[in-house]
Design a protein around this motif. Structure first.
Motif, PDB file in Angstrom:
ATOM      1  N   LEU A 112       0.809  -1.217   0.000  1.00 56.26           N
ATOM      2  CA  LEU A 112       0.000   0.000   0.000  1.00 56.26           C
ATOM      3  C   LEU A 112       0.842   1.268   0.000  1.00 56.26           C
ATOM      4  CD1 LEU A 112      -2.842  -1.038   2.488  1.00 56.26           C
ATOM      5  CD2 LEU A 112      -2.928  -0.950  -0.020  1.00 56.26           C
ATOM      6  N   GLN A 113       2.066   1.191   0.529  1.00 53.43           N
ATOM      7  CA  GLN A 113       2.949   2.361   0.579  1.00 53.43           C
ATOM      8  C   GLN A 113       3.785   2.521  -0.688  1.00 53.43           C
ATOM      9  OE1 GLN A 113       5.077   1.185   4.144  1.00 53.43           O
ATOM     10  NE2 GLN A 113       4.131   2.833   5.316  1.00 53.43           N
ATOM     11  N   THR A 114       3.933   1.460  -1.460  1.00 50.61           N
ATOM     12  CA  THR A 114       4.828   1.465  -2.622  1.00 50.61           C
ATOM     13  C   THR A 114       4.152   2.090  -3.832  1.00 50.61           C
ATOM     14  OG1 THR A 114       5.900  -0.556  -1.822  1.00 50.61           O
ATOM     15  CG2 THR A 114       6.250   0.028  -4.134  1.00 50.61           C
ATOM     16  N   THR A 115       4.821   3.073  -4.432  1.00 54.80           N
ATOM     17  CA  THR A 115       4.283   3.697  -5.640  1.00 54.80           C
ATOM     18  C   THR A 115       4.675   2.870  -6.864  1.00 54.80           C
ATOM     19  OG1 THR A 115       6.235   5.056  -6.065  1.00 54.80           O
ATOM     20  CG2 THR A 115       4.555   5.976  -4.578  1.00 54.80           C
ATOM     21  N   ALA A 116       3.950   3.077  -7.949  1.00 51.37           N
ATOM     22  CA  ALA A 116       4.280   2.377  -9.194  1.00 51.37           C
ATOM     23  C   ALA A 116       5.676   2.754  -9.662  1.00 51.37           C
ATOM     24  CB  ALA A 116       3.251   2.713 -10.267  1.00 51.37           C
ATOM     25  N   GLU A 117       6.067   4.009  -9.462  1.00 52.68           N
ATOM     26  CA  GLU A 117       7.398   4.463  -9.863  1.00 52.68           C
ATOM     27  C   GLU A 117       8.487   3.747  -9.067  1.00 52.68           C
ATOM     28  OE1 GLU A 117       9.997   8.634 -10.203  1.00 52.68           O
ATOM     29  OE2 GLU A 117       7.930   8.677  -9.464  1.00 52.68           O
ATOM     30  N   GLU A 118       8.278   3.617  -7.758  1.00 57.85           N
ATOM     31  CA  GLU A 118       9.250   2.913  -6.921  1.00 57.85           C
ATOM     32  C   GLU A 118       9.342   1.439  -7.317  1.00 57.85           C
ATOM     33  OE1 GLU A 118       8.950   5.343  -2.684  1.00 57.85           O
ATOM     34  OE2 GLU A 118       7.428   3.843  -3.176  1.00 57.85           O
ATOM     35  N   TYR A 119       8.186   0.849  -7.612  1.00 59.13           N
ATOM     36  CA  TYR A 119       8.180  -0.560  -7.997  1.00 59.13           C
ATOM     37  C   TYR A 119       8.943  -0.763  -9.306  1.00 59.13           C
ATOM     38  CZ  TYR A 119       6.568  -5.332  -8.550  1.00 59.13           C
ATOM     39  OH  TYR A 119       6.538  -6.696  -8.681  1.00 59.13           O
ATOM     40  N   ARG A 120       8.687   0.097 -10.281  1.00 58.20           N
ATOM     41  CA  ARG A 120       9.382  -0.028 -11.567  1.00 58.20           C
ATOM     42  C   ARG A 120      10.891   0.165 -11.407  1.00 58.20           C
ATOM     43  NH1 ARG A 120       4.685   2.962 -13.513  1.00 58.20           N
ATOM     44  NH2 ARG A 120       3.392   1.556 -14.759  1.00 58.20           N
ATOM     45  N   ARG A 121      11.289   1.046 -10.500  1.00 58.85           N
ATOM     46  CA  ARG A 121      12.729   1.298 -10.290  1.00 58.85           C
ATOM     47  C   ARG A 121      13.424   0.050  -9.765  1.00 58.85           C
ATOM     48  NH1 ARG A 121      16.033   3.454  -5.949  1.00 58.85           N
ATOM     49  NH2 ARG A 121      17.955   4.312  -6.841  1.00 58.85           N
ATOM     50  N   ILE A 122      12.833  -0.623  -8.784  1.00 60.91           N
ATOM     51  CA  ILE A 122      13.484  -1.812  -8.236  1.00 60.91           C
ATOM     52  C   ILE A 122      13.490  -2.946  -9.254  1.00 60.91           C
ATOM     53  CG2 ILE A 122      11.467  -2.869  -7.082  1.00 60.91           C
ATOM     54  CD1 ILE A 122      13.385  -3.406  -4.694  1.00 60.91           C
ATOM     55  N   VAL A 123      12.447  -3.019 -10.093  1.00 63.45           N
ATOM     56  CA  VAL A 123      12.426  -4.018 -11.163  1.00 63.45           C
ATOM     57  C   VAL A 123      13.525  -3.728 -12.181  1.00 63.45           C
ATOM     58  CG1 VAL A 123      11.089  -4.904 -13.118  1.00 63.45           C
ATOM     59  CG2 VAL A 123      10.004  -4.656 -10.882  1.00 63.45           C
ATOM     60  N   GLU A 124      13.694  -2.472 -12.548  1.00 61.43           N
ATOM     61  CA  GLU A 124      14.734  -2.098 -13.517  1.00 61.43           C
ATOM     62  C   GLU A 124      16.121  -2.456 -13.007  1.00 61.43           C
ATOM     63  OE1 GLU A 124      14.840  -0.580 -16.604  1.00 61.43           O
ATOM     64  OE2 GLU A 124      12.665  -0.893 -16.766  1.00 61.43           O
ATOM     65  N   ILE A 125      16.403  -2.151 -11.753  1.00 54.87           N
ATOM     66  CA  ILE A 125      17.754  -2.344 -11.216  1.00 54.87           C
ATOM     67  C   ILE A 125      18.019  -3.800 -10.839  1.00 54.87           C
ATOM     68  CG2 ILE A 125      19.310  -1.739  -9.312  1.00 54.87           C
ATOM     69  CD1 ILE A 125      18.010   1.058  -9.359  1.00 54.87           C
ATOM     70  N   ASN A 126      17.067  -4.444 -10.195  1.00 58.81           N
ATOM     71  CA  ASN A 126      17.299  -5.806  -9.698  1.00 58.81           C
ATOM     72  C   ASN A 126      17.022  -6.900 -10.718  1.00 58.81           C
ATOM     73  OD1 ASN A 126      17.757  -4.496  -7.295  1.00 58.81           O
ATOM     74  ND2 ASN A 126      16.264  -5.642  -6.107  1.00 58.81           N
ATOM     75  N   GLN A 127      16.137  -6.617 -11.666  1.00 57.17           N
ATOM     76  CA  GLN A 127      15.694  -7.671 -12.579  1.00 57.17           C
ATOM     77  C   GLN A 127      16.094  -7.410 -14.032  1.00 57.17           C
ATOM     78  OE1 GLN A 127      11.531  -8.662 -12.184  1.00 57.17           O
ATOM     79  NE2 GLN A 127      11.392  -9.427 -14.266  1.00 57.17           N
ATOM     80  N   VAL A 128      15.674  -6.268 -14.575  1.00 58.51           N
ATOM     81  CA  VAL A 128      15.956  -5.987 -15.987  1.00 58.51           C
ATOM     82  C   VAL A 128      17.463  -5.902 -16.235  1.00 58.51           C
ATOM     83  CG1 VAL A 128      15.572  -4.396 -17.911  1.00 58.51           C
ATOM     84  CG2 VAL A 128      13.726  -4.838 -16.279  1.00 58.51           C
ATOM     85  N   SER A 129      18.199  -5.353 -15.279  1.00 57.63           N
ATOM     86  CA  SER A 129      19.651  -5.224 -15.448  1.00 57.63           C
ATOM     87  C   SER A 129      20.332  -6.581 -15.581  1.00 57.63           C
ATOM     88  CB  SER A 129      20.267  -4.455 -14.278  1.00 57.63           C
ATOM     89  OG  SER A 129      20.323  -5.257 -13.108  1.00 57.63           O
ATOM     90  N   VAL A 130      19.801  -7.587 -14.895  1.00 57.42           N
ATOM     91  CA  VAL A 130      20.374  -8.934 -14.983  1.00 57.42           C
ATOM     92  C   VAL A 130      20.165  -9.495 -16.385  1.00 57.42           C
ATOM     93  CG1 VAL A 130      20.246 -11.291 -14.082  1.00 57.42           C
ATOM     94  CG2 VAL A 130      20.120  -9.349 -12.513  1.00 57.42           C
ATOM     95  N   PHE A 131      18.960  -9.314 -16.916  1.00 55.88           N
ATOM     96  CA  PHE A 131      18.689  -9.722 -18.302  1.00 55.88           C
ATOM     97  C   PHE A 131      19.640  -9.022 -19.268  1.00 55.88           C
ATOM     98  CE2 PHE A 131      16.609  -7.953 -22.116  1.00 55.88           C
ATOM     99  CZ  PHE A 131      16.559  -9.089 -22.899  1.00 55.88           C
ATOM    100  N   MET A 132      19.786  -7.688 -19.119  1.00 57.88           N
ATOM    101  CA  MET A 132      20.635  -6.928 -20.044  1.00 57.88           C
ATOM    102  C   MET A 132      22.093  -7.339 -19.918  1.00 57.88           C
ATOM    103  SD  MET A 132      19.006  -3.091 -20.320  1.00 57.88           S
ATOM    104  CE  MET A 132      19.235  -2.653 -18.600  1.00 57.88           C
TER     105      MET A 132
END
Length: 244
Positions: free
Chosen positions: A97-117
């Motif tokens: 409930l406290q997490t914004t969509a922007e914050e969620y996308r940021r952690i996905v970009e750094i922790n997940q998408v970066s591994v793929f790239m």
């Protein structure tokens, strides 16, 4: 010993903490290492301390163009890459409930998408090298629940590792994930969290938190030829937490 003699490695998020520990261990074992981070001051200082076999490249792991730059710099300085350690990541301790969509996308970009790239960028270089080892740093929260966002991305790293391992086996490239528990990094043992960590450690079967070097020893094993038949697997370093 020279367990990584003749190998060229890239370690992300390497200016401090576990990343710096991995780099030091790799250099000790004969590797030439490109260490990357956004913290240029600490990254440059570490590379200077470690000598001619270490090169710092400033990198935002969430940018595809930065991955191309890192691979180019590594090949220019040391030759084709044999080892990639996807270590960079962030954590976030907020409720859904406290997490914004922007914050969620940021952690996905750094922790997940970066591994793929990172995997996508390094495979051609490893093909030139005749094979290699990719070590993706997940977490015990890639196996059991933790904070929203962090847990999600660490589970994703575990899944990507398995998918990539199957595809990359044809190229002679091994891909494994490492799942640390509570590690005594500066962030964890700072004064405002130290008491809480000490209390939590009583619930760990081995009754203590891990040292960064204990994770580095596992990463070293997976990077080396000693792990030649290990791919698509999880290596857990949590003192027995997830066994309970």
């Amino acid at each position: 010993m020279n367990r990584l003699a003749g190998k060229v490695a890239i370690v992300t998020g390497a200016a401090q903490g576990m990343g710096a520990s991995h780099v030091k261990k790799f250099i000790e074992e004969g590797a030439k290492v490109v260490l990357t981070d956004l913290n240029e001051e600490k990254g440059q200082a570490l590379a200077k301390e470690l000598g001619e076999n270490a090169l710092f490249v400033k990198q935002n792991v969430a940018l595809e163009e930065d991955w191309s730059k890192v691979i180019d710099e590594a090949e220019k300085a040391f030759g084709p890459v044999n080892v990639l350690v996807n270590n960079a990541g962030i954590t976030m301790a907020k409720s859904i409930l406290q997490t914004t969509a922007e914050e969620y996308r940021r952690i996905v970009e750094i922790n997940q998408v970066s591994v793929f790239m990172g995997m996508k960028a390094v495979i051609p270089s490893m093909q030139k090298a005749g094979g290699g080892s990719i070590v993706n740093i997940s977490s015990m929260n890639g196996l059991v629940a933790g904070a929203i966002g962090y847990t999600d991305t660490k589970f994703a790293v575990r899944g990507m590792t398995k998918a990539a391992a199957i595809e990359c086996a044809n190229y002679g490239i091994r891909v494994n994930s490492v799942h640390p528990g509570v590690i005594a990094t500066p962030m964890v043992v700072q004064e405002d969290t130290k008491a809480a960590v000490e209390e939590f450690s009583k619930h760990i079967p081995l009754k203590r938190v891990a040292q960064s070097e204990e994770v580095s020893n596992m990463v070293l094993f997976l990077a080396s030829d000693e792990a030649s038949y290990s791919t698509g697997s999880e290596f857990v370093i949590d003192g027995g937490l997830t066994a309970q």
